[in-house]
Write an enzyme that holds these catalytic residues in place. Structure first.
Site, PDB file in Angstrom:
ATOM      1  N   ASP A 185       0.857  -1.184   0.000  1.00 19.04           N
ATOM      2  CA  ASP A 185       0.000   0.000   0.000  1.00 19.04           C
ATOM      3  C   ASP A 185       0.891   1.231   0.000  1.00 19.04           C
ATOM      4  O   ASP A 185       1.988   1.225   0.586  1.00 19.04           O
ATOM      5  CB  ASP A 185      -0.911   0.009   1.222  1.00 19.04           C
ATOM      6  CG  ASP A 185      -2.051  -0.988   1.117  1.00 19.04           C
ATOM      7  OD1 ASP A 185      -2.510  -1.249  -0.011  1.00 19.04           O
ATOM      8  OD2 ASP A 185      -2.499  -1.479   2.165  1.00 19.04           O
TER       9      ASP A 185
ATOM     10  N   ASP B 135      -6.836  -1.272  -5.027  1.00 18.15           N
ATOM     11  CA  ASP B 135      -7.996  -0.958  -4.198  1.00 18.15           C
ATOM     12  C   ASP B 135      -8.912   0.046  -4.894  1.00 18.15           C
ATOM     13  O   ASP B 135     -10.139  -0.063  -4.808  1.00 18.15           O
ATOM     14  CB  ASP B 135      -7.552  -0.388  -2.851  1.00 18.15           C
ATOM     15  CG  ASP B 135      -6.713  -1.364  -2.043  1.00 18.15           C
ATOM     16  OD1 ASP B 135      -6.874  -2.589  -2.219  1.00 18.15           O
ATOM     17  OD2 ASP B 135      -5.883  -0.894  -1.239  1.00 18.15           O
TER      18      ASP B 135
END
Length: 170
Positions: free
Chosen positions: A122, A140
């Protein structure tokens, strides 16, 4: 002639592969450029970070002991397989087709991370004053975008009074 995703299945598959490649390229770049747990402030409300998430969205089950890696990998592969099957059978809505492509691209981007390194990379970090959103990535964004498109497709089908089964061709 009515629309069917089956007509251009190969094109949709290539688009999904392009989304996966973009996600993986950005993750590779972030991992090579920014040390793990590093952070670069871009604006007062946005930073680039390099973190690993062994869980799911919002670090759900991140501390579960390792089994979640396999669970989320299998879940992602299963959902992608089902969506690809529905696209191959023929989805009758362009919006739903794009939703499936976003979901496949995002899910597979994160599945590849889980297979390759055991956690998801991330790097997008939103924050404002005392509020902080958990770090996330391009995969995402694809998943959320796909989910939004599915809601729109469902609302559109609901207004028309026709609700075809997933993958059904009309």
């Amino acid at each position: 002639m009515a629309y069917s995703s089956r007509t251009h299945f190969l094109h949709w598959l290539l688009l999904a592969l392009l989304l996966i490649a973009c996600d993986q390229a950005v993750k590779y770049g972030v991992s090579a450029w920014l040390p793990l747990h590093g952070s670069v402030e871009v604006t007062p409300w946005f930073s680039l970070v390099h973190v690993l998430n062994p869980g799911a969205a919002f670090s759900f089950l991140a501390q579960a002991g390792g089994w979640q890696r396999y669970f989320f990998t299998l879940l992602g592969l299963g959902v992608c397989g089902l969506l690809l099957f529905w696209l191959w059978r023929g989805v009758s809505s362009r919006i739903e087709t794009l939703a499936y492509i976003g979901l496949i691209g995002g899910a597979m981007g994160n599945v590849l991370d889980r297979i390759r390194i055991g956690a998801v990379v991330d790097y997008l970090d939103l924050h404002w004053q005392g509020w902080h959103w958990p770090a996330f990535n391009l995969a995402d964004v694809f998943v959320i975008g796909g989910a939004v498109l599915l809601v729109l497709a469902s609302a559109r089908q609901g207004r028309s009074g026709v609700t075809p089964a997933p993958g059904a061709s009309t």
